[in-house]
Design an enzyme around this catalytic site. Structure first.
Site, PDB file in Angstrom:
ATOM      1  N   PHE A 116     -20.709  -9.246  46.001  1.00  0.00           N
ATOM      2  CA  PHE A 116     -20.028  -9.260  44.801  1.00  0.00           C
ATOM      3  C   PHE A 116     -20.487 -10.308  43.823  1.00  0.00           C
ATOM      4  CE2 PHE A 116     -16.165  -6.467  43.102  1.00  0.00           C
ATOM      5  CZ  PHE A 116     -16.434  -5.483  43.900  1.00  0.00           C
ATOM      6  N   GLN A 229     -12.362 -11.422  30.181  1.00  0.00           N
ATOM      7  CA  GLN A 229     -13.596 -10.766  30.651  1.00  0.00           C
ATOM      8  C   GLN A 229     -14.094  -9.396  30.326  1.00  0.00           C
ATOM      9  OE1 GLN A 229     -13.523  -9.959  35.278  1.00  0.00           O
ATOM     10  NE2 GLN A 229     -14.890 -11.738  34.860  1.00  0.00           N
ATOM     11  N   HIS A 231     -16.296  -6.546  31.557  1.00  0.00           N
ATOM     12  CA  HIS A 231     -16.966  -6.253  32.659  1.00  0.00           C
ATOM     13  C   HIS A 231     -18.216  -5.478  32.267  1.00  0.00           C
ATOM     14  CE1 HIS A 231     -17.756  -4.111  36.276  1.00  0.00           C
ATOM     15  NE2 HIS A 231     -16.827  -4.713  36.844  1.00  0.00           N
ATOM     16  N   LEU A 241     -14.221   1.962  34.253  1.00  0.00           N
ATOM     17  CA  LEU A 241     -14.982   1.289  35.033  1.00  0.00           C
ATOM     18  C   LEU A 241     -15.668   1.892  36.155  1.00  0.00           C
ATOM     19  CD1 LEU A 241     -14.951  -1.699  35.150  1.00  0.00           C
ATOM     20  CD2 LEU A 241     -13.671  -1.449  37.430  1.00  0.00           C
ATOM     21  N   GLU A 244     -17.961  -3.007  40.205  1.00  0.00           N
ATOM     22  CA  GLU A 244     -19.026  -3.892  40.731  1.00  0.00           C
ATOM     23  C   GLU A 244     -19.629  -3.475  41.946  1.00  0.00           C
ATOM     24  OE1 GLU A 244     -18.395  -7.840  39.138  1.00  0.00           O
ATOM     25  OE2 GLU A 244     -19.313  -8.661  41.113  1.00  0.00           O
ATOM     26  N   ARG A 275     -19.924 -11.885  36.074  1.00  0.00           N
ATOM     27  CA  ARG A 275     -19.971 -10.749  34.923  1.00  0.00           C
ATOM     28  C   ARG A 275     -20.158 -11.331  33.520  1.00  0.00           C
ATOM     29  NH1 ARG A 275     -14.343  -8.114  37.711  1.00  0.00           N
ATOM     30  NH2 ARG A 275     -15.506  -7.181  39.152  1.00  0.00           N
ATOM     31  N   HIS A 342     -12.083  -6.031  30.350  1.00  0.00           N
ATOM     32  CA  HIS A 342     -11.575  -5.745  31.527  1.00  0.00           C
ATOM     33  C   HIS A 342     -10.494  -6.308  32.195  1.00  0.00           C
ATOM     34  CE1 HIS A 342     -11.896  -4.318  35.775  1.00  0.00           C
ATOM     35  NE2 HIS A 342     -12.246  -5.451  36.105  1.00  0.00           N
ATOM     36  N   ARG A 383     -13.516 -14.821  35.856  1.00  0.00           N
ATOM     37  CA  ARG A 383     -13.082 -14.412  37.379  1.00  0.00           C
ATOM     38  C   ARG A 383     -14.355 -14.018  37.902  1.00  0.00           C
ATOM     39  NH1 ARG A 383     -11.494  -9.504  39.584  1.00  0.00           N
ATOM     40  NH2 ARG A 383     -11.338  -8.307  37.653  1.00  0.00           N
TER      41      ARG A 383
HETATM   42  C1  LIG Z   1     -10.030  -0.318  36.846  1.00  0.00           C
HETATM   43  C2  LIG Z   1      -9.802  -1.712  37.307  1.00  0.00           C
HETATM   44  C3  LIG Z   1     -10.637  -2.021  38.601  1.00  0.00           C
HETATM   45  C4  LIG Z   1     -10.118  -3.047  39.232  1.00  0.00           C
HETATM   46  N1  LIG Z   1     -10.853  -3.405  40.256  1.00  0.00           N
HETATM   47  C5  LIG Z   1     -10.479  -4.449  40.929  1.00  0.00           C
HETATM   48  C6  LIG Z   1     -11.235  -5.170  42.071  1.00  0.00           C
HETATM   49  O1  LIG Z   1     -12.090  -3.981  42.865  1.00  0.00           O
HETATM   50  N2  LIG Z   1     -10.996  -6.053  42.700  1.00  0.00           N
HETATM   51  C7  LIG Z   1     -10.102  -7.139  42.210  1.00  0.00           C
HETATM   52  O2  LIG Z   1      -9.896  -8.084  42.929  1.00  0.00           O
HETATM   53  N3  LIG Z   1      -9.413  -6.882  40.846  1.00  0.00           N
HETATM   54  C8  LIG Z   1      -9.687  -5.558  40.203  1.00  0.00           C
HETATM   55  N4  LIG Z   1      -9.234  -5.369  39.126  1.00  0.00           N
HETATM   56  C9  LIG Z   1      -8.278  -6.271  38.795  1.00  0.00           C
HETATM   57  C10 LIG Z   1      -6.764  -6.254  39.439  1.00  0.00           C
HETATM   58  O3  LIG Z   1      -6.701  -4.707  39.688  1.00  0.00           O
HETATM   59  C11 LIG Z   1      -5.694  -6.487  38.716  1.00  0.00           C
HETATM   60  O4  LIG Z   1      -5.755  -7.828  38.186  1.00  0.00           O
HETATM   61  C12 LIG Z   1      -4.340  -6.717  39.509  1.00  0.00           C
HETATM   62  O5  LIG Z   1      -4.279  -5.609  40.333  1.00  0.00           O
HETATM   63  C13 LIG Z   1      -3.200  -6.973  38.872  1.00  0.00           C
HETATM   64  O6  LIG Z   1      -2.020  -6.589  39.516  1.00  0.00           O
HETATM   65  P1  LIG Z   1      -0.809  -7.263  38.887  1.00  0.00           P
HETATM   66  O7  LIG Z   1       0.349  -6.818  39.879  1.00  0.00           O
HETATM   67  O8  LIG Z   1      -0.699  -8.295  38.281  1.00  0.00           O
HETATM   68  O9  LIG Z   1      -0.349  -5.953  37.749  1.00  0.00           O
HETATM   69  P2  LIG Z   1      -0.248  -4.576  37.695  1.00  0.00           P
HETATM   70  O10 LIG Z   1      -0.806  -3.741  38.932  1.00  0.00           O
HETATM   71  O11 LIG Z   1      -1.174  -4.211  36.578  1.00  0.00           O
HETATM   72  O12 LIG Z   1       1.243  -4.092  37.377  1.00  0.00           O
HETATM   73  C14 LIG Z   1       1.911  -4.392  36.361  1.00  0.00           C
HETATM   74  C15 LIG Z   1       3.171  -3.805  36.488  1.00  0.00           C
HETATM   75  O13 LIG Z   1       4.077  -4.320  35.294  1.00  0.00           O
HETATM   76  C16 LIG Z   1       4.723  -3.215  35.154  1.00  0.00           C
HETATM   77  N5  LIG Z   1       5.223  -3.574  33.222  1.00  0.00           N
HETATM   78  C17 LIG Z   1       4.438  -3.969  32.304  1.00  0.00           C
HETATM   79  N6  LIG Z   1       5.087  -4.126  31.442  1.00  0.00           N
HETATM   80  C18 LIG Z   1       6.245  -3.555  31.444  1.00  0.00           C
HETATM   81  C19 LIG Z   1       7.662  -3.752  30.720  1.00  0.00           C
HETATM   82  N7  LIG Z   1       7.650  -4.159  29.363  1.00  0.00           N
HETATM   83  N8  LIG Z   1       8.646  -3.243  31.228  1.00  0.00           N
HETATM   84  C20 LIG Z   1       8.663  -2.951  32.687  1.00  0.00           C
HETATM   85  N9  LIG Z   1       7.507  -2.904  33.493  1.00  0.00           N
HETATM   86  C21 LIG Z   1       6.455  -3.341  32.974  1.00  0.00           C
HETATM   87  C22 LIG Z   1       4.005  -1.996  34.980  1.00  0.00           C
HETATM   88  O14 LIG Z   1       4.904  -0.685  35.215  1.00  0.00           O
HETATM   89  C23 LIG Z   1       3.445  -2.576  36.545  1.00  0.00           C
HETATM   90  O15 LIG Z   1       4.388  -1.957  37.291  1.00  0.00           O
HETATM   91  C24 LIG Z   1      -9.397  -4.222  38.504  1.00  0.00           C
HETATM   92  C25 LIG Z   1      -8.969  -3.924  37.181  1.00  0.00           C
HETATM   93  C26 LIG Z   1      -8.986  -2.644  36.770  1.00  0.00           C
HETATM   94  C27 LIG Z   1      -8.586  -2.257  35.370  1.00  0.00           C
END
Ligand SMILES: Cc1cc2nc3c(=O)[nH]c(=O)nc-3n(C[C@H](O)[C@H](O)[C@H](O)COP(=O)(O)OP(=O)(O)OC[C@H]3O[C@@H](n4cnc5c(N)ncnc54)[C@H](O)[C@@H]3O)c2cc1C
Length: 569
Positions: A116, A229, A231, A241, A244, A275, A342, A383
């Site tokens: 990566f 960031q 992407h 997306l 990567e 990135r 991203h 990141r």
């Molecule tokens: C398309 C894409 C591909 C990615 N690929 C990678 C990768 O390959 N490798 C990597 O390391 N990272 C990757 N990332 C980044 C990574 O996926 C995220 O940073 C990480 O999964 C975030 O996890 P989280 O648990 O913090 O939030 P999330 O998984 O976004 O969860 C957020 C939660 O909060 C809840 N929520 C939000 N607001 C409220 C509210 N007001 N009331 C109630 N609930 C709420 C939602 O319902 C959800 O359940 C990618 C991101 C994207 C967008």
């Protein structure tokens, strides 16, 4: 009468971070309520494609992972937090594997790892190109097995916080707008990222940064918000997306002249530079007129030389996405891509154990955050790919443990029914609003403005314009009108509340960017193109006052092992 429900811990968000914490807490016998506006498996974690980092292989080690991360962060990451995360990465991978996450394997049966950007070794463990979904399914199933109380389709609109201690949240049920108070000894936010403020972005519709604005409205600071960031490879037009992993597996970036232009910008790492570097290179090619023939706002990502077999085996989701949204088969012809908003490096400031800070050196009580909404800060100004699934999973679990320990000394401050007033007024106010502005129009103008004026390249003039425009948009937001006044699955209402959040945290991004008169990581100022360690090797802490004005102060960066050097690839 508004119901008040009690538990030991309330967790907002059911992505990897929220669920990892919930599972650990319930395993330790604590009463936990998880609130999420989506079904857990619809959380954005499930969209992650490429992989999750850990120094597992024979020729890799934790120190190298740590160094790559800190260099990638342009030396703004807090090195104690990076060390903790990188040293616990191998164990975290084994943990999620034992919980049922199936990783792709090498011939010899060990976990496969792909290269990566910005990493010195192939370090990203993956499940084909649907890594996040496989991990999220595993942790969700474990939560169900342990009997975690997950309330989905509940929208959290307010935090109960008395200026020192948090004691719950206020939420309403999306099905019928029934309100409720969730009273608890400890509150954790894991509400994910917020790139929806930009027109071209890779994020789910739900990534509207609610958690951040909810905190900011309580006078709590947000950290390093200027670092968004971009992407390098979002599908042209939509920003969806192309992980990567596409470059990790060997994809080439080409301009209209068929040139692999990365040789001009990062001769050693080429397409696998970090990135920020690759995004700026792509945008530069486009701005200088070497965009693709079919679409001058894009360049080519060529994977044809990998062959159909490898693409089918390693990148099946990406191929499907490009076919569906671009009408191009990446096995047969190059696809069109450009930079897409991203990931958010900044967020709710927390210490290394997830305690939310109320200033650079003061902590709140009973209030925690982890995952993308938090800023611990392991990513600093930029990141590296595959480090954020690791952050969400590791810190989610770690903060769960911390809360479990802290609970012995945390008491329950009882909530009163008036605590719901702020949310009830907000909901009623929006439902009864009868102005002349449309939520969708304001959102579109915000996204257009953030992409053009606060995007990959920034400068004082356009940032000042952005500051003025956001003021106007916030004024216009007070004069909205909804068509749907019902209380059943009212998505108009939800989108209006979310727009309010987007407007608030965007003001933080703009103010942080205006005040940081240097270029570092993802924040690039054309009028200050150099990094300035003397004045800006520090974290931004920004606060919003009652009039919505954002003020900035700065806090120290933790430097332990690696002194800042010039960043070359
Ligand atoms: C398309 C894409 C591909 C990615 N690929 C990678 C990768 O390959 N490798 C990597 O390391 N990272 C990757 N990332 C980044 C990574 O996926 C995220 O940073 C990480 O999964 C975030 O996890 P989280 O648990 O913090 O939030 P999330 O998984 O976004 O969860 C957020 C939660 O909060 C809840 N929520 C939000 N607001 C409220 C509210 N007001 N009331 C109630 N609930 C709420 C939602 O319902 C959800 O359940 C990618 C991101 C994207 C967008």
């Amino acid at each position: 009468m508004i119901p008040i429900y009690e538990s030991d811990v309330v967790i907002v968000g059911a992505g990897l971070a929220g669920l990892a914490a919930a599972r650990e807490l319930v395993k330790s016998g604590k009463k936990v309520t998880v609130l999420t506006k989506l079904h857990p498996l619809r959380s954005h974690s499930g969209a992650a494609q490429g992989g999750v980092n850990a120094a597992l292989s024979e020729d890799d080690d934790v120190e190298l992972h740590m160094f790559d991360t800190i260099k990638g962060s342009d030396y703004l990451a807090d090195q104690d937090a990076v060390e903790l995360m990188c040293s616990k990465a191998p164990e975290t991978i084994r943990w999620i594997e034992h919980l049922g996450c199936v990783f792709s394997r090498r011939e010899d049966g060990r976990i496969a790892q792909r290269p990566f950007g910005g990493q010195s070794r192939p370090r990203a463990c993956f499940s084909k190109d649907r890594t996040g979904l496989v991990m999220l399914n595993a942790i969700y199933e474990q939560c169900v097995k342990e009997g975690v109380n997950i309330l989905d389709e509940w929208y959290v609109a307010d935090l109960l916080y008395d200026g020192n201690k948090a004691y719950g949240v206020v939420a309403y049920n999306l099905r019928d707008t029934t309100p409720a108070i969730f009273n608890a000894k400890a509150v954790m936010f894991a509400t994910g990222g917020y790139a929806r403020a930009f027109k071209i972005n890779s994020n789910a519709h739900a990534n509207t940064g609610d958690g951040l604005s909810i905190f900011a409205r309580k006078g709590l600071p947000l950290e390093d918000m200027e670092f968004v960031q971009f992407h390098p490879t979002g599908l042209a037009g939509s920003g969806i997306l192309m992980s990567e992993a596409a470059r990790g597996e060997g994809g080439h970036l080409l301009n209209s002249e068929g040139e692999r232009f990365m040789k001009k910008y990062a001769p050693e790492k080429m397409e696998l530079a970090p990135r920020d570097v690759v995004s700026r290179a792509i945008m530069k090619e486009i701005l200088e007129g070497r965009g693709a023939k079919e679409d001058k706002f894009a360049v080519y990502l060529d994977l044809t030389h990998l062959g159909e077999e490898k693409i089918k085996e390693r990148l099946p989701e990406l191929r499907d996405l490009a076919l569906t949204f671009l009408g191009r088969d990446m096995a047969k012809e190059p696809i069109l891509i450009s930079a897409t908003a991203h990931y958010s490096m900044g967020g709710i400031p927390v210490d290394i154990n997830g305690h939310v800070k109320k200033s650079p050196n003061e902590l709140t009580e009973g209030l925690y955050a982890a995952g993308e909404c938090a800023c611990v800060s392991v990513h600093g100004a930029n990141r590296l790919g595959a480090n954020s699934l690791l952050e969400a999973l590791f810190f989610g679990r770690w903060v769960g443990w911390q809360i479990n320990k802290d609970l012995d000394s945390l008491s329950l401050k009882e909530a009163k029914k008036e605590d719901a007033d702020f949310m009830l007024n907000e909901v009623e106010g929006i439902l009864n609003s009868n102005g002349s502005e449309r939520v969708a129009n304001i959102r579109e103008e915000l996204q257009e403005m953030m992409t053009t004026k606060v995007g990959v390249f920034r400068e004082e003039k356009t940032l000042l314009e952005a500051k003025e425009e956001i003021k106007n948009l916030r004024e216009r937001f007070k004069n909205i009108k909804l068509d749907d006044k019902s209380k059943t699955y009212n998505t108009d209402l939800q989108e209006a509340i979310e727009l309010g959040h987007m407007l608030d945290y965007s003001a933080f991004i703009i103010e942080g960017a205006l005040n940081r008169k240097e270029s570092r990581g993802a924040h690039f100022r054309e009028d200050y193109p150099k990094r300035d360690d003397e004045n800006y090797l520090k974290h931004t802490y920004a606060y919003m006052d009652e009039n919505g004005e954002v003020k900035v102060e700065y806090g120290d960066v933790k430097i332990t092992k690696f002194e800042p050097q010039e960043r070359k690839y």
